[in-house]
Design an enzyme around this catalytic site. Structure first.
Site, PDB file in Angstrom:
ATOM      1  CB  THR A 176      -0.946   0.033   1.214  1.00  0.00           C
ATOM      2  OG1 THR A 176      -0.209   0.252   2.409  1.00  0.00           O
ATOM      3  CG2 THR A 176      -1.716  -1.282   1.334  1.00  0.00           C
ATOM      4  CB  VAL A 186       5.709  -5.858  -6.873  1.00  0.00           C
ATOM      5  CG1 VAL A 186       5.487  -4.683  -5.928  1.00  0.00           C
ATOM      6  CG2 VAL A 186       6.872  -6.715  -6.384  1.00  0.00           C
ATOM      7  CE1 TYR A 192       2.632   9.311   9.225  1.00  0.00           C
ATOM      8  CE2 TYR A 192       4.240   9.629  10.983  1.00  0.00           C
ATOM      9  CZ  TYR A 192       3.873   9.040   9.784  1.00  0.00           C
ATOM     10  OH  TYR A 192       4.736   8.173   9.157  1.00  0.00           O
ATOM     11  CB  SER A 232      -2.689   7.375  12.724  1.00  0.00           C
ATOM     12  OG  SER A 232      -1.526   7.798  12.027  1.00  0.00           O
ATOM     13  CE  LYS A 233       2.613   5.319   9.388  1.00  0.00           C
ATOM     14  NZ  LYS A 233       2.627   4.173   8.447  1.00  0.00           N
ATOM     15  N   GLY A 285      13.008   3.854  10.843  1.00  0.00           N
ATOM     16  CA  GLY A 285      13.982   4.729  11.495  1.00  0.00           C
ATOM     17  C   GLY A 285      13.797   6.163  11.045  1.00  0.00           C
TER      18      GLY A 285
END
Length: 322
Positions: free
Chosen positions: A26, A47, A180, A183-184, A213
């Protein structure tokens, strides 16, 4: 398996062949997702780039084919913010099995105003977490058919985020970067909780979490027209290269989580050096990421928010013990 138990050598520049395998990434048209797609295309696998923008997806496929002439790559229209469209997108894959889905797509909005989807969900949380929650559920039969892997790409910043379970969609204190990170964190907790439920149900699908990272555009090699790094950007990014890395290297943990036969469900993979740069390694899952009660509550909240439990056939540990 603890990090010290890794024995198989791993070359980030020469991952093993994966001919005949099918991978869906995605957000594979840009950023880290693009490099995950490019690196996996080099293994001989098919892919699929999940993207809502066909123009950007076509540009990404052109770039991949310029570097991998025999690449088997195609586009799947996928809009993770439109929850009602996800099942039809999954059906459009038209595959007999899926060896891995890399849940990579994510948005970090730069506008201070909170935005909502047509479903009434906060846009960042819907795209980064809820959309993937539904997508993986729709793909579960295809993944089970090949003992596949769900590879969830989180973020280093999520480790220091905190969730308000009463306000997961930041209705009260919205800030783009904080939304953000939250949500992660929810997405990573989902990845760990999914693996626990799969193990409890005796499933063969693995769920693995990774993060890139510190991955910067200024340290990322050019892939025109997807990404063009100017000489000035490259020079300005050199000092940061002592501690951080580009998005090509940021893709390495996800690629290893997809391909390495030594990878186990429930693991967290990230860069070797302080979790910010370097070759991928397994990290100790600790802090909030190891909070099973929190993960179970995020799972339940995700079901409530979407109105669907796409994994209702996959019992959790508490159900198994009944």
């Amino acid at each position: 398996m603890p990090p010290t138990a890794q024995t198989a050598p791993w070359d980030v520049r020469r991952p093993p062949r994966a001919d005949g395998k099918n991978f869906l990434i995605t957000g594979g048209n840009a950023g880290i997702g693009y490099f995950v797609a490019e690196q996996l295309a080099g293994t001989g696998a098919t892919v699929v780039l999940g993207s809502r923008d066909s123009t950007k997806a076509n540009a990404a496929m052109t770039s991949i084919r310029s570097r991998v002439p025999d690449a088997r790559v195609r586009h799947l229209r996928l809009d993770l913010s439109d929850l009602s469209s996800i099942k039809s997108s999954a059906d459009a894959l038209e595959l007999d099995g899926l060896d891995a889905v890399v849940c990579n797509a994510g948005v970090l909005l730069d506008q201070p105003q909170r935005q909502e989807t047509e479903d009434g969900h906060e846009l960042t949380f819907a795209t980064n977490h809820l959309g993937h929650f539904l997508l993986v559920g729709c793909l579960a039969p295809l993944l089970a058919a090949r003992a596949g892997r769900v590879v969830t790409t989180g973020s280093f910043v999520a480790k220091s985020a905190s969730l308000d379970l009463a306000d997961l969609q930041s209705a009260r204190d919205y800030q783009p970067k904080r939304a953000y990170a939250r949500s992660k964190l929810a997405q990573m907790l989902f990845g760990f909780e999914l693996d626990r439920r799969l193990r409890a149900a005796g499933g063969t699908t693995l769920s693995v979490v990774n993060h890139p990272g510190g991955a910067l555009d200024s340290l990322t090699p050019s892939r025109p027209p997807v990404h063009i790094r100017t000489t000035g950007q490259r020079l300005r990014g050199l000092p940061a290269g002592l501690a951080l890395q580009g998005k090509e290297a940021g893709a390495w943990p996800a690629v290893r989580a997809v391909l390495d036969p030594s990878v186990r469900g429930g693991q967290l993979w990230g860069p070797r050096r302080l979790g910010l740069r370097g070759e991928p390694r397994a990290e100790v899952v600790q802090g909030q990421l190891a909070d099973t009660a929190l993960a179970a509550r995020v799972w339940a909240a995700s079901v409530d928010l979407t109105g669907v439990d796409p994994f209702e056939a996959v019992p959790g540990p508490a159900q198994r013990e009944q």
